[in-house]
Design a protein around this motif. Structure first.
Motif, short mmCIF file in Angstrom:
data_model
loop_
_atom_site.label_atom_id
_atom_site.label_comp_id
_atom_site.label_asym_id
_atom_site.label_seq_id
_atom_site.Cartn_x
_atom_site.Cartn_y
_atom_site.Cartn_z
N PHE A 59 0.86 -1.18 0.00
CA PHE A 59 0.00 0.00 0.00
C PHE A 59 0.90 1.23 0.00
N TRP A 60 0.48 2.25 -0.73
CA TRP A 60 1.23 3.51 -0.81
C TRP A 60 0.37 4.64 -0.31
N ILE A 61 0.99 5.52 0.45
CA ILE A 61 0.34 6.73 0.94
C ILE A 61 0.98 7.91 0.22
N GLY A 62 0.17 8.88 -0.17
CA GLY A 62 0.75 10.04 -0.84
C GLY A 62 -0.08 11.29 -0.68
N ASP A 63 0.58 12.40 -0.95
CA ASP A 63 -0.07 13.71 -1.06
C ASP A 63 -0.85 14.09 0.18
N ILE A 64 -0.30 13.79 1.35
CA ILE A 64 -0.92 14.29 2.58
C ILE A 64 -0.62 15.78 2.65
N GLY A 65 -1.66 16.57 2.64
CA GLY A 65 -1.47 18.02 2.67
C GLY A 65 -2.52 18.68 3.54
N VAL A 66 -2.10 19.69 4.27
CA VAL A 66 -2.99 20.46 5.14
C VAL A 66 -2.92 21.92 4.67
N LEU A 67 -4.06 22.57 4.53
CA LEU A 67 -4.05 23.98 4.15
C LEU A 67 -3.25 24.76 5.19
N PRO A 68 -2.44 25.73 4.74
CA PRO A 68 -1.56 26.45 5.67
C PRO A 68 -2.26 26.98 6.92
N ASP A 69 -3.46 27.52 6.77
CA ASP A 69 -4.15 28.09 7.94
C ASP A 69 -4.56 27.05 8.98
N PHE A 70 -4.53 25.77 8.60
CA PHE A 70 -5.00 24.72 9.50
C PHE A 70 -3.87 23.86 10.04
N ARG A 71 -2.63 24.23 9.73
CA ARG A 71 -1.50 23.40 10.18
C ARG A 71 -1.27 23.54 11.68
N GLY A 72 -0.66 22.54 12.25
CA GLY A 72 -0.32 22.57 13.67
C GLY A 72 -1.50 22.26 14.58
#
Ligand SMILES: CC(C)(COP(=O)(O)OP(=O)(O)OC[C@H]1O[C@@H](n2cnc3c(N)ncnc32)[C@H](O)[C@@H]1OP(=O)(O)O)[C@@H](O)C(=O)NCCC(=O)NCCS
Length: 149
Positions: A59-72
């Motif tokens: 299995f491959w995981i990819g493109d995990i991304g969080v909008l900048p305003d919602f990081r952390g």
């Protein structure tokens, strides 16, 4: 309210693609035809996304991304755990991913390690039987009332 929602192959990927475009500068692509996408919402806003697909025995995981305003705010962590939960439910032998060096630590927290045999520091893997979704086990908070040891 934080919620996760799955988008299987063939589903409308507008929201997943919008997050991906905002974070990585690219939207839907042919891999979406084989992948399951997950979107994490903060209230009604699609704030994070990622995808999971199967290839050559892994299995491959990819493109995990969080909008900048919602990081952390642990939305990236939740996205990764949702993807690992899905892989675990499919009896994954192993989960692999490619990541830039600056985010290797994000994945290492959940046990991913570099595949040195590949000679490629950016490829990481996690054996399926080492998927650990219980966040309490790795937490160092000594005074937590849930702590049993
Ligand atoms: C990497 C990314 C997904 C993290 O998402 P996030 O929602 O900001 O991170 P979280 O709030 O869920 O962080 C969870 C934990 O991971 C840690 N973490 C976050 N980014 C990290 C990084 N780059 N390296 C190491 N650890 C990291 C946090 O400190 C936090 O640790 P804690 O549990 O001890 O407090 C986000 O910054 C992002 O979208 N980056 C751009 C795209 C990208 O590089 N994606 C990854 C490669 S595909």
């Amino acid at each position: 309210m934080i919620q996760g929602k799955w988008f299987p192959q063939g589903a409308d990927l507008n929201e997943a693609a919008a997050v991906r475009r905002a974070v990585f500068g690219r939207g839907e692509d042919p891999l979406d035809g084989e992948a399951q996408n997950v979107v994490v919402y903060s209230d009604d806003t699609p704030a994070a996304s990622g995808r999971l697909w199967w290839r050559d025995g892994s299995f491959w995981i990819g493109d995990i991304g969080v909008l900048p305003d919602f990081r952390g705010r642990k939305l990236g962590d939740l996205t990764l755990r949702l993807l690992l939960f899905k892989a675990q439910n499919h009896y994954a032998r192993e989960v692999r991913l490619r990541t830039p060096e600056e985010t290797e630590g994000f994945f290492a927290r959940l046990g991913f390690r570099e595949d040195l045999e590949k000679g490629d520091a950016a490829e990481m893997f996690l054996p399926g039987d080492e998927i650990q979704l219980d966040s309490c086990k790795s937490c160092k908070k000594a005074d937590c009332p849930n702590r049993k040891d």
